[in-house]
Each structure stands twice: as structure tokens, then as C-alpha cells.
Design a protein around this motif. Structure first.
Motif, PDB file in Angstrom:
ATOM      1  N   ARG A  33       0.578  -1.320   0.131  1.00  0.00           N
ATOM      2  CA  ARG A  33      -0.147   0.152  -0.208  1.00  0.00           C
ATOM      3  C   ARG A  33       0.421   1.492  -0.156  1.00  0.00           C
ATOM      4  O   ARG A  33       0.758   2.100  -0.606  1.00  0.00           O
ATOM      5  N   ALA A  34       1.714   1.514   0.720  1.00  0.00           N
ATOM      6  CA  ALA A  34       3.048   2.903   0.892  1.00  0.00           C
ATOM      7  C   ALA A  34       3.579   2.947  -0.692  1.00  0.00           C
ATOM      8  O   ALA A  34       3.876   3.773  -0.789  1.00  0.00           O
ATOM      9  N   ASP A  35       3.613   1.585  -1.592  1.00  0.00           N
ATOM     10  CA  ASP A  35       4.654   1.611  -2.890  1.00  0.00           C
ATOM     11  C   ASP A  35       3.183   1.822  -3.609  1.00  0.00           C
ATOM     12  O   ASP A  35       3.294   2.318  -5.281  1.00  0.00           O
ATOM     13  N   GLY A  36       2.000   2.242  -3.241  1.00  0.00           N
ATOM     14  CA  GLY A  36       1.325   2.259  -4.360  1.00  0.00           C
ATOM     15  C   GLY A  36       0.348   1.829  -5.203  1.00  0.00           C
ATOM     16  O   GLY A  36      -1.161   1.801  -5.936  1.00  0.00           O
ATOM     17  N   ILE A  37       0.570  -0.177  -4.573  1.00  0.00           N
ATOM     18  CA  ILE A  37      -0.069  -1.173  -4.933  1.00  0.00           C
ATOM     19  C   ILE A  37      -1.669  -1.280  -3.802  1.00  0.00           C
ATOM     20  O   ILE A  37      -1.259  -1.107  -3.198  1.00  0.00           O
ATOM     21  N   ARG A  38      -2.383   0.124  -4.288  1.00  0.00           N
ATOM     22  CA  ARG A  38      -3.977  -0.565  -4.479  1.00  0.00           C
ATOM     23  C   ARG A  38      -4.615  -2.133  -4.314  1.00  0.00           C
ATOM     24  O   ARG A  38      -4.575  -3.001  -5.047  1.00  0.00           O
ATOM     25  N   ASP A  39      -5.459  -2.221  -2.684  1.00  0.00           N
ATOM     26  CA  ASP A  39      -6.502  -3.002  -2.925  1.00  0.00           C
ATOM     27  C   ASP A  39      -7.611  -2.978  -2.205  1.00  0.00           C
ATOM     28  O   ASP A  39      -7.688  -1.612  -1.647  1.00  0.00           O
ATOM     29  N   GLN A  40      -8.416  -3.755  -2.114  1.00  0.00           N
ATOM     30  CA  GLN A  40      -9.526  -3.041  -1.443  1.00  0.00           C
ATOM     31  C   GLN A  40     -10.189  -3.714   0.066  1.00  0.00           C
ATOM     32  O   GLN A  40     -11.330  -3.371   0.310  1.00  0.00           O
ATOM     33  N   ALA A  41      -9.651  -4.770   0.423  1.00  0.00           N
ATOM     34  CA  ALA A  41      -9.691  -5.489   1.518  1.00  0.00           C
ATOM     35  C   ALA A  41     -10.129  -4.886   2.645  1.00  0.00           C
ATOM     36  O   ALA A  41      -8.987  -3.823   2.606  1.00  0.00           O
TER      37      ALA A  41
END
Length: 361
Positions: A298-306
Motif C-alpha cells: 500500500r505504501a508503494d502504491g499497490i492498491r487493494d480494497q480488502a
């Protein structure tokens, strides 16, 4: 309804919506939706405190509130299944994180009202590569059994009745037939699996082909899914940093599979809210092996919605040094949470009231 959790209105309220409703997008125990407080990225919520604060009670209540309405999984890092591999599983092909991912996927695939079963084809491909690294061709019967178990996670509602077992058995046979000599079978296993994915024309085969291709961006794979899966298996067997690197990609695969289940207009029309992953005793290896990769990605910009809710024994942890901090009552209407540049800032530590709940954590 919450006789043992009456002091948790900040979490479970529906009108105005409490913390759970605002993060999950669904009201507890109800199909009604709620606007997201953090639509782009939810915080990784960690309930912190000593024994007796009711962390376990809260996590179990969250599972009951959302199970059947949205994909939900509950893990406890202290469970025996995360302490050591089963007697017939080689150490080289097992870790607490792999066990946690498998357990989470099995639960997340459970029935949800109005929506089909979620498949985890990316995770299945990665787990198959990990499993292959622990066997030799002398272990053919156990290898086939493990391949069938792993590949079952890759299915979805498009699989015809009875087809899953037959197809997995066919792949298992190919794996065994391709394993010659007395050495490790990583390459034959991966080659056989990719060949089987390519030959099939069913939706399940297409899904697994796409899942294998997802790994082409694995470092040093040069765009080759086969080389990517071989490298992932090699890194996992190496242990240490290499294993953590491989596990991070497996965690990412699970979340990418979840995101796929919500992609497109049709899927979104059948699925409301966000999937929920609950991790008790997150300070244990199985828990940290999920928490740390999620925060880093998430800090690297790889998003998820969990949406993650976890229980931490103690007040803090090195992996959470820059997390936001609130007492539970302060989350009743808004968190005010804003992530910073560090991975740990993607988390929100929530302290539970003293003596709250009646189930020791």
C-alpha cells in the motif's frame, strides 16, 4: 444483539454508521450499504491491548456481522496449524504465511448472498510452485494430492459439477508423468501445469492461464510466467529474505484475486461492500507475514480494497511504529486517519476500553 459488546457502539453502530460500517461499506448483520470513509484505501485496523481487553471477542463479532454478506475470513496466529507443517508436508514447501493464505482463501470462498464463489487462480499458481519445491519424483502420490488441493482454490462458479476434481486429477497425472529421474520436480510441475492451462478451453482454464501470466512481472522473470514461478519457488526454498520476498507476492496474489471478484459492472452489481480479513494475534509469524506485505504494498502504491481488522497483544509493535493511534470511542464518527510515506503509517492502532468485552484475547 451485542449483549457482550454494548460498549463497542463506536465499532458496530449502524445509524450513524460506526467504524466497521464506514470501512466495509455494509452495516453489520444487514445487507444495507454505507458510504466509505476511506474510498481509496482503508486503514489496516489493529486493536491493541493486553489480555482481557476483548480483542478476540471483537474479531469474532465482526465475523458474525459480515459472514454471508461479504467474503470474510478469520485467522488466529496462535493456532497450531500455523506452528509447524503437517507430518506429510516438507519444510521446504511450507510456512506459517502459506498456511495462512490457504486458510484465508478457503474461508473467503464461502457462500455470500447474491454472489458466486470467489476463485483464487493467482494464489493457486503461486502455491503450486511453492508445493513443487518441496517434493521429488519419489513423492509422486503426495505431490498429486497437494496439486489437487491447491488447484481447487482456483475454481469459481463457472466450474461444472464434478469437473473440479476430474480436472485437478488430470493435472496431477501430468505432473507425475512429467517427473523423471530422482531430482526436484519444480520445472516439470510448472511446465505441466502451464501446458494443461493452455490446452483447456473452459472458463476455468482461461482463468488459470491469465493467473499464470500475472506473474510475468516477477523480478528477473523477463516476462516469462514459467521462469517467474520457478524463481518464486526457488526464493521460497531459500528461506530468509528470499522467502519473505516470495511470500509478499503470494499475499499480493490473494488480494489481486479478491479485486478481480469486484471488477466490472456485473460483479459490482452482485457484490456490495468490501471483503473482510480478520487476524487475531497478529504479532505471531502468520499474522506479521500478512500485515507487513500489505502495508509495504500500500505504501508503494499497490492498491487493494480488502478491509483488515487485527488483534495485537500489547500496545505496539516495531512493524507499527508510525501507525495512527486512537481510542475506540474516538472512531465513532470519523477516524481522521491519513497515511504517511512509511508502510507502518498505513495502519491504525485502536485501543479498546479497559475491561470491555467478556472474552479474553
Amino acid at each position: 444483539m451485542h449483549t457482550q459488546l454494548d460498549d463497542r457502539e463506536a465499532l458496530f453502530d449502524t445509524e450513524p454508521p460506526g467504524l466497521a460500517s464506514r470501512l466495509v461499506g455494509l452495516r453489520p448483520y444487514q445487507p444495507g450499504t454505507t458510504p466509505y470513509e476511506h474510498p481509496e484505501e482503508p486503514p489496516f485496523v489493529v486493536f491493541a491491548g493486553d489480555r482481557g481487553r476483548g480483542k478476540t471477542a471483537v474479531l469474532h463479532a465482526l465475523r458474525e456481522a459480515y459472514r454471508g454478506h461479504t467474503p470474510t475470513a478469520l485467522l488466529d496466529g496462535e493456532e497450531r496449524q500455523f506452528a509447524a507443517p503437517p507430518p506429510d508436508r516438507p519444510d521446504a514447501a511450507w510456512s506459517p504465511v502459506v498456511q495462512a493464505l490457504t486458510t484465508a482463501a478457503e474461508q473467503l470462498a464461502g457462500p455470500v448472498k447474491g454472489a458466486g464463489r470467489i476463485g483464487f487462480p493467482r494464489l493457486s499458481c503461486g502455491l503450486l510452485a511453492v508445493a513443487a519445491g518441496g517434493w521429488s519424483d519419489r513423492d509422486a502420490p503426495r505431490l498429486r494430492q497437494e496439486a489437487e488441493r491447491v488447484l481447487l482454490l482456483g475454481g469459481g462458479e463457472s466450474w461444472l459439477p464434478g469437473f473440479t476434481g476430474r480436472w485437478a486429477g488430470k493435472v496431477g497425472s501430468r505432473l507425475v508423468a512429467s517427473a523423471g529421474g530422482t531430482g526436484a520436480v519444480v520445472e516439470p510441475v510448472i511446465e505441466a501445469a502451464l501446458e494443461a492451462f493452455t490446452e483447456g478451453v473452459s472458463p476455468a482454464h482461461r482463468r488459470l492461464r491469465g493467473a499464470a501470466s500475472w506473474y510475468r512481472d516477477y523480478p528477473n522473470a523477463d516476462g516469462s510466467p514459467k521462469l517467474a514461478l520457478i524463481l518464486l519457488s526457488r526464493h521460497f526454498r531459500a528461506g530468509g529474505h528470499g522467502r519473505r520476498h516470495a511470500e509478499r507476492h503470494l499475499v499480493r496474489a490473494l488480494l489481486a484475486d479478491l479485486d478481480d471478484a469486484y471488477a466490472g459492472v456485473v460483479q459490482r452489481s452482485h457484490r456490495r461492500g468490501r471483503p473482510v480479513l480478520l487476524i487475531d494475534n497478529v504479532q505471531e509469524p502468520a499474522g506479521l507475514g500478512l500485515l507487513e506485505p500489505v502495508l509495504r504494498d500500500r505504501a508503494d502504491g499497490i492498491r487493494d480494497q480488502a478491509v483488515f481488522f487485527a488483534g495485537l497483544r500489547g500496545r505496539t509493535h516495531p512493524a507499527l511504529r508510525n501507525a495512527g493511534r486512537l481510542d475506540l470511542p474516538e472512531t465513532a464518527r470519523t477516524t481522521g486517519w491519513r497515511p504517511g510515506p512509511s508502510p507502518s503509517s498505513r495502519a491504525l492502532l485502536v485501543s479498546l476500553p479497559a475491561g470491555a468485552g467478556h472474552t479474553p484475547a
